[in-house]
Design a protein around this motif. Structure first.
Motif, mmCIF file in Angstrom:
data_model
loop_
_atom_site.group_PDB
_atom_site.id
_atom_site.type_symbol
_atom_site.label_atom_id
_atom_site.label_comp_id
_atom_site.label_asym_id
_atom_site.label_seq_id
_atom_site.Cartn_x
_atom_site.Cartn_y
_atom_site.Cartn_z
ATOM 1 N N ARG A 136 -11.286 2.219 -7.767
ATOM 2 C CA ARG A 136 -11.757 3.442 -7.106
ATOM 3 C C ARG A 136 -11.539 3.367 -5.602
ATOM 4 O O ARG A 136 -11.316 4.393 -4.950
ATOM 5 C CB ARG A 136 -13.240 3.683 -7.417
ATOM 6 N N SER A 137 -11.563 2.171 -5.020
ATOM 7 C CA SER A 137 -11.388 2.049 -3.571
ATOM 8 C C SER A 137 -10.001 2.534 -3.141
ATOM 9 O O SER A 137 -9.821 2.966 -2.004
ATOM 10 C CB SER A 137 -11.603 0.598 -3.115
ATOM 11 N N TYR A 138 -9.012 2.476 -4.046
ATOM 12 C CA TYR A 138 -7.669 2.953 -3.713
ATOM 13 C C TYR A 138 -7.650 4.465 -3.507
ATOM 14 O O TYR A 138 -6.758 4.997 -2.845
ATOM 15 C CB TYR A 138 -6.681 2.615 -4.835
ATOM 16 N N GLU A 139 -8.632 5.157 -4.104
ATOM 17 C CA GLU A 139 -8.659 6.618 -4.069
ATOM 18 C C GLU A 139 -9.491 7.152 -2.903
ATOM 19 O O GLU A 139 -9.438 8.347 -2.603
ATOM 20 C CB GLU A 139 -9.239 7.160 -5.379
ATOM 21 N N ASP A 158 0.766 -0.646 4.833
ATOM 22 C CA ASP A 158 0.114 -0.025 3.684
ATOM 23 C C ASP A 158 1.134 0.640 2.755
ATOM 24 O O ASP A 158 0.745 1.415 1.871
ATOM 25 C CB ASP A 158 -0.927 0.999 4.126
ATOM 26 N N ASP A 159 2.422 0.337 2.974
ATOM 27 C CA ASP A 159 3.499 0.918 2.164
ATOM 28 C C ASP A 159 3.444 2.437 2.146
ATOM 29 O O ASP A 159 3.840 3.072 1.166
ATOM 30 C CB ASP A 159 3.449 0.378 0.728
ATOM 31 N N GLY A 160 2.939 3.020 3.226
ATOM 32 C CA GLY A 160 2.923 4.469 3.353
ATOM 33 C C GLY A 160 1.865 5.177 2.535
ATOM 34 O O GLY A 160 1.840 6.411 2.490
ATOM 35 N N ARG A 161 0.948 4.427 1.921
ATOM 36 C CA ARG A 161 -0.063 5.051 1.061
ATOM 37 C C ARG A 161 -1.189 5.715 1.842
ATOM 38 O O ARG A 161 -1.807 6.655 1.379
ATOM 39 C CB ARG A 161 -0.674 4.002 0.120
ATOM 40 N N GLY A 162 -1.504 5.163 2.998
ATOM 41 C CA GLY A 162 -2.688 5.643 3.712
ATOM 42 C C GLY A 162 -3.977 5.243 3.026
ATOM 43 O O GLY A 162 -5.012 5.888 3.199
ATOM 44 N N SER A 163 -3.921 4.184 2.250
ATOM 45 C CA SER A 163 -5.094 3.740 1.494
ATOM 46 C C SER A 163 -4.921 2.272 1.147
ATOM 47 O O SER A 163 -3.901 1.644 1.457
ATOM 48 C CB SER A 163 -5.246 4.560 0.208
ATOM 49 N N LEU A 164 -5.930 1.725 0.510
ATOM 50 C CA LEU A 164 -5.843 0.350 0.021
ATOM 51 C C LEU A 164 -4.843 0.257 -1.124
ATOM 52 O O LEU A 164 -4.599 1.249 -1.796
ATOM 53 C CB LEU A 164 -7.222 -0.117 -0.458
ATOM 54 N N PRO A 165 -4.283 -0.970 -1.371
ATOM 55 C CA PRO A 165 -4.416 -2.193 -0.581
ATOM 56 C C PRO A 165 -3.552 -2.151 0.671
ATOM 57 O O PRO A 165 -2.580 -1.379 0.726
ATOM 58 C CB PRO A 165 -3.937 -3.279 -1.546
#
Length: 449
Positions: A136-139, A158-165
């Motif tokens: 859930r932390s990824y979201e 962050d590989d362009g995700r803007g989120s974890l990991p």
């Protein structure tokens, strides 16, 4: 909304037809504990946290800081009435700052304070720090913090995700300076930048550029705690520009901090007094505080109870009648699940406003509350920024928690008045309120857990 997996353990929520009469000692504040740990770790000298909360979120924070090189020693006070209890009452944590360093790995779990407060700290470390956590932390929103830190001089992968990991490549220092951020989805974005700012070379000027900023009391808590360790902070409340916070660079002082009881975690116990027409006392309720949970005094009074605040604490008394409420909870959104549970038991309609950001919390709390209360026979509809709750007779059933501690306590509130409610994964309350089942049954004078 995150799907809640089938869980083999269903906790029968205790039901009572008599008025509750109890004194409940609530563990320390998660918000204060985790802010205190961060500030003490950045200090120029050792400090103490007394009566810290020991819960999943705070232990994740402590372990993360240890991974970065901070010494955190746990002791139990012999003069305390507690004896090493799991909630941290009677304990003191001695925090010994050290040179922050990597390589390190941080497990954030699903703790917003850990995933948002520690990347700025990691930017001050010497070496790479990897952040990971529960699915859930990824979201959960983090992109605004990542981009703000890059603006301030940090290097983050962050590989362009803007989120974890993600990985923060700490360089031992951070330039700091002015930065714009849209914190409309979480006030923690602002607090994250402010907490580490005294250690930035230029301090920081944080300018919120988005829609209405939620949970302002939590930012005020951050500011007050910064000032308590010697930081110079300019805020809108102190004559500064609206939506702008400035922290000057400087030393962070080691302090001896006593953690207040977590007033938001007092909510289910106060609700028990309200819906049973009983009385509950919460010892050590502070006369002045920045905790959002302090708003419960007025909100639950408007819903049909009354309170008295003395040197001993807060005593809340119900009348046996629960009224509906029309209230803007934008500053105190974390209280929404418990208020929604009480509203489902009221004698008139309630409208809860200003909490659209709850769709981005541990779960989509608005969707979760709507689904779970309606499956017990309720009539809840989502609005653009909250909930409309029309009371209907409720019946028993399974109340799912979606790994969300406040969903679990909301279900327990309903179960107090409705026979046959079973809470799925009540153990999720350990996130901020260890041993909740025992505390709940103890309040009712019941044995077991």
């Amino acid at each position: 909304m995150t799907e809640s997996p089938v869980h083999p353990d269903l906790w029968p929520a205790p039901h009572t037809s008599t008025a509750v009469d109890a004194t409940v000692t609530v563990p320390g504040s998660k918000s204060v504990t985790n802010r205190g740990l961060v500030l003490a770790s950045l200090a120029a000298e050792p400090g103490w946290l007394r009566h810290p909360l020991r819960s999943r979120d705070t232990l994740l924070m402590a372990e993360a800081l240890r991974a970065l090189g901070v010494g955190i020693e746990e002791t139990v006070s012999s003069s305390s009435s507690a004896t090493g209890s799991p909630d941290g009452s009677g304990e003191a944590w001695r925090v010994i700052p050290a040179g922050l360093h990597g390589p390190a790995t941080v497990d954030v779990g699903n703790a917003g304070t850990v995933m948002r407060f520690l990347p700025p700290v990691a930017a001050l470390a010497d070496g790479p720090v990897r952040f990971d956590g529960d699915p859930r932390s990824y979201e959960r929103p983090l992109g605004a913090v990542i981009e703000a830190l890059r603006t301030l001089g940090a290097r983050i992968d962050d590989d362009g995700r803007g989120s974890l990991p993600l990985t923060v490549h700490g360089g031992g220092a951070l330039d700091g300076g002015p930065v714009e951020i849209d914190a409309s989805s979480s006030s923690q974005f602002v607090s994250a930048l402010l907490l580490s700012a005294p250690r930035f070379n230029q301090g920081v000027e944080v300018r919120h550029t988005g829609a209405v900023l939620p949970s302002l009391p939590h930012i005020r808590m951050t500011v007050d705690m910064l000032r308590s360790v010697g930081a110079q902070v300019d805020t809108p409340e102190s004559g500064g520009e609206p939506n702008v916070w400035r922290v000057s660079p400087g030393a962070v002082l080691g302090r001896d901090l006593t953690v207040e009881p977590d007033l938001s975690n007092a909510q289910p116990f106060l609700a028990a007094a309200l819906i049973t027409g009983g009385r509950v006392t919460i010892p050590d309720w502070p006369e002045h505080t920045t905790q959002p949970g302090d708003a419960l005094r007025e909100i639950f009074t408007e819903m049909g109870g009354s309170y008295e605040l003395t040197e001993q604490g807060l005593t809340f008394t119900g009348t046996g009648r629960v009224r509906g409420i029309d209230v803007d909870l934008g500053d105190v959104g974390e209280l929404t699940p418990g208020i929604a549970a009480v509203a489902a038991l009221a004698d008139s309609e309630s409208v809860l406003r200003g909490v659209a950001h709850l769709r981005l919390h541990e779960t989509d709390r608005l969707a979760a509350l709507t689904k779970e209360i309606n499956e017990l026979g309720g009539d809840v509809t989502e609005t653009e920024d909250g909930l409309r709750i029309r009371p209907r007779p409720l019946h028993g059933g399974v109340f799912h928690t979606y790994h969300d501690h406040r969903m679990a306590t909301a279900g327990a509130i309903i179960g107090l008045a409705v026979k046959g409610v079973q809470i799925e994964n009540v153990a999720t309350t350990a996130k901020t309120l260890p041993d909740f089942p025992r505390m709940w049954t103890g309040m009712l004078g019941l044995a077991g857990n």
